[in-house]
Design an enzyme around this catalytic site. Structure first.
Site, PDB file in Angstrom:
ATOM      1  N   ASP A  67      29.619 -70.536   0.782  1.00 38.88           N
ATOM      2  CA  ASP A  67      28.983 -70.729   2.000  1.00 38.88           C
ATOM      3  C   ASP A  67      28.430 -69.919   2.872  1.00 38.88           C
ATOM      4  O   ASP A  67      28.805 -68.572   2.651  1.00 38.88           O
ATOM      5  CB  ASP A  67      29.862 -71.811   2.858  1.00 38.88           C
ATOM      6  CG  ASP A  67      31.421 -71.215   2.935  1.00 38.88           C
ATOM      7  OD1 ASP A  67      31.297 -69.927   2.651  1.00 38.88           O
ATOM      8  OD2 ASP A  67      32.267 -71.844   3.209  1.00 38.88           O
ATOM      9  N   ASN A 136      42.176 -77.820   8.670  1.00 42.70           N
ATOM     10  CA  ASN A 136      41.758 -79.336   8.591  1.00 42.70           C
ATOM     11  C   ASN A 136      41.522 -79.932   7.293  1.00 42.70           C
ATOM     12  O   ASN A 136      41.103 -80.880   6.937  1.00 42.70           O
ATOM     13  CB  ASN A 136      40.420 -79.830   9.559  1.00 42.70           C
ATOM     14  CG  ASN A 136      39.310 -78.889   8.965  1.00 42.70           C
ATOM     15  OD1 ASN A 136      39.244 -78.220   8.251  1.00 42.70           O
ATOM     16  ND2 ASN A 136      38.151 -79.245   9.531  1.00 42.70           N
ATOM     17  N   HIS A 138      39.620 -78.424   4.775  1.00 44.90           N
ATOM     18  CA  HIS A 138      38.269 -78.182   4.364  1.00 44.90           C
ATOM     19  C   HIS A 138      38.191 -77.133   3.174  1.00 44.90           C
ATOM     20  O   HIS A 138      39.107 -76.338   3.122  1.00 44.90           O
ATOM     21  CB  HIS A 138      37.088 -77.885   5.492  1.00 44.90           C
ATOM     22  CG  HIS A 138      37.328 -76.447   5.971  1.00 44.90           C
ATOM     23  ND1 HIS A 138      36.888 -76.284   7.406  1.00 44.90           N
ATOM     24  CD2 HIS A 138      37.638 -75.233   5.474  1.00 44.90           C
ATOM     25  CE1 HIS A 138      36.863 -74.905   7.570  1.00 44.90           C
ATOM     26  NE2 HIS A 138      37.658 -74.354   6.424  1.00 44.90           N
ATOM     27  N   GLU A 143      33.546 -80.474   5.439  1.00 46.68           N
ATOM     28  CA  GLU A 143      34.616 -80.919   6.638  1.00 46.68           C
ATOM     29  C   GLU A 143      35.051 -82.083   6.434  1.00 46.68           C
ATOM     30  O   GLU A 143      34.367 -82.769   5.625  1.00 46.68           O
ATOM     31  CB  GLU A 143      34.138 -80.844   7.999  1.00 46.68           C
ATOM     32  CG  GLU A 143      33.373 -79.485   8.319  1.00 46.68           C
ATOM     33  CD  GLU A 143      34.522 -78.516   8.748  1.00 46.68           C
ATOM     34  OE1 GLU A 143      35.536 -78.527   8.389  1.00 46.68           O
ATOM     35  OE2 GLU A 143      34.137 -77.560   9.621  1.00 46.68           O
TER      36      GLU A 143
HETATM   37  C1  F6R Z   1      35.016 -69.489   3.371  1.00 47.91           C
HETATM   38  C2  F6R Z   1      35.279 -70.893   3.200  1.00 47.91           C
HETATM   39  C3  F6R Z   1      36.428 -71.617   4.088  1.00 47.91           C
HETATM   40  C4  F6R Z   1      37.726 -70.642   4.054  1.00 47.91           C
HETATM   41  C5  F6R Z   1      38.816 -71.712   5.216  1.00 47.91           C
HETATM   42  C6  F6R Z   1      39.979 -70.716   5.182  1.00 47.91           C
HETATM   43  O1  F6R Z   1      34.036 -69.146   2.580  1.00 47.91           O
HETATM   44  O2  F6R Z   1      34.683 -71.582   2.572  1.00 47.91           O
HETATM   45  O3  F6R Z   1      36.537 -72.919   3.497  1.00 47.91           O
HETATM   46  O4  F6R Z   1      38.274 -70.549   2.839  1.00 47.91           O
HETATM   47  O5  F6R Z   1      38.014 -71.712   6.271  1.00 47.91           O
HETATM   48  O6  F6R Z   1      39.662 -69.578   6.096  1.00 47.91           O
HETATM   49  P1  F6R Z   1      40.757 -68.497   6.415  1.00 47.91           P
HETATM   50  O7  F6R Z   1      40.820 -67.823   5.070  1.00 47.91           O
HETATM   51  O8  F6R Z   1      39.915 -67.630   7.419  1.00 47.91           O
HETATM   52  O9  F6R Z   1      41.869 -69.086   6.810  1.00 47.91           O
END
Ligand code: F6R
Length: 245
Positions: A67, A136, A138, A143
């Site tokens: 992403d 959450n 995701h 989301e």
């Molecule tokens: C990042 C991504 C997100 C993160 C998730 C956890 O490329 O796709 O899904 O993996 O938000 O983020 P952290 O590791 O910062 O807790």
């Protein structure tokens, strides 16, 4: 599912990096799906060490990231392209032309989503997709929703994601509220999925993802249906799962 419980973040990072290294050693021209965020930072450090020690060679590796924030380009240090360059690509012998991140600066949503899906099609499949998980549930920036997504799309970020990720932005910086993300079907098409998590903050999401109902309200719950899911998580992230046994 293969589940590895580690004592802490350091062990999680080592274990997950070992799995990625093995993938590249066994198939030097692997297509790696990569993630950003705080969780994979230690993994990338270990991969860089592996490269410096001569254990991993990235010359034939191709990568595709999950992403990118909409509105941010590579020169912006909060962009995921910048993150990947500074935390991995600049330190290993990967050909940057073989690395792919959605173009956050592309205004034309349909164009960018089609372009990224074509990139994915041309790569003919992701061998190993690394995933973190949001508080959450995701994955990528998919989301909680009413249905599972398929290909690359534009996503408005959930308020909980904005709250969680705004910690990484300086006061003077404006955090984007939308992103381009790979879809759930694309993630599920990867031959292997490697989900990593650490810390108490992820315990509820991990429990729901791995043992709860399979529902787009918890996007990561679809991973229960993946044929080759590897989970590497520390004790804290697995604490709610363990309490349940
Ligand atoms: C990042 C991504 C997100 C993160 C998730 C956890 O490329 O796709 O899904 O993996 O938000 O983020 P952290 O590791 O910062 O807790």
């Amino acid at each position: 599912m293969q589940l590895y419980q580690t004592k802490n973040y350091e062990e999680m990072s080592k274990k997950a990096a070992g799995i990625i290294s093995a993938q590249v050693i066994l198939k030097p021209d692997s297509v790696l799906g990569l993630a950003t965020g705080s969780t994979p930072l230690g993994i990338y450090e270990n991969l860089i060490d592996g490269y410096k020690n001569g254990d991993i060679d990235f010359t034939q590796v191709k990568t595709v990231n999950l992403d990118e924030y909409k509105g941010l380009g590579s020169e912006n240090k909060q962009s995921y392209r910048h993150f990947m360059n500074s935390n991995l690509f600049d330190h290993v012998n990967i050909n940057k032309e073989n690395t792919n991140v959605p173009n956050g600066l592309e205004e034309n949503i349909e164009f960018e989503c089609d372009r990224y899906d074509n990139v994915l099609n041309d790569l003919a499949g992701v061998d190993l997709q690394l995933l973190g998980i949001g508080n959450n549930g995701h994955i990528g920036f998919n989301e909680p929703a009413d249905s599972f997504t398929k290909g690359t799309h534009y996503e408005a970020l959930a308020q909980s994601t904005i709250d969680a990720n705004s910690r990484l932005f300086e006061e003077c910086e404006v955090m984007p509220t939308s992103a381009y993300t790979m879809g759930i079907k694309t993630i599920m098409d990867a031959k292997t999925v490697l989900l990593v998590a650490n810390g108490k903050g992820k315990a509820k999401a991990i429990k729901e993802a791995l043992t709860g109902p399979i529902t787009p309200k918890v996007p990561a719950s679809i991973l229960q249906m993946h044929k080759n899911l590897i989970v590497v998580a520390d004790e804290e992230a697995l604490s709610e799962l363990n309490n349940n046994k």
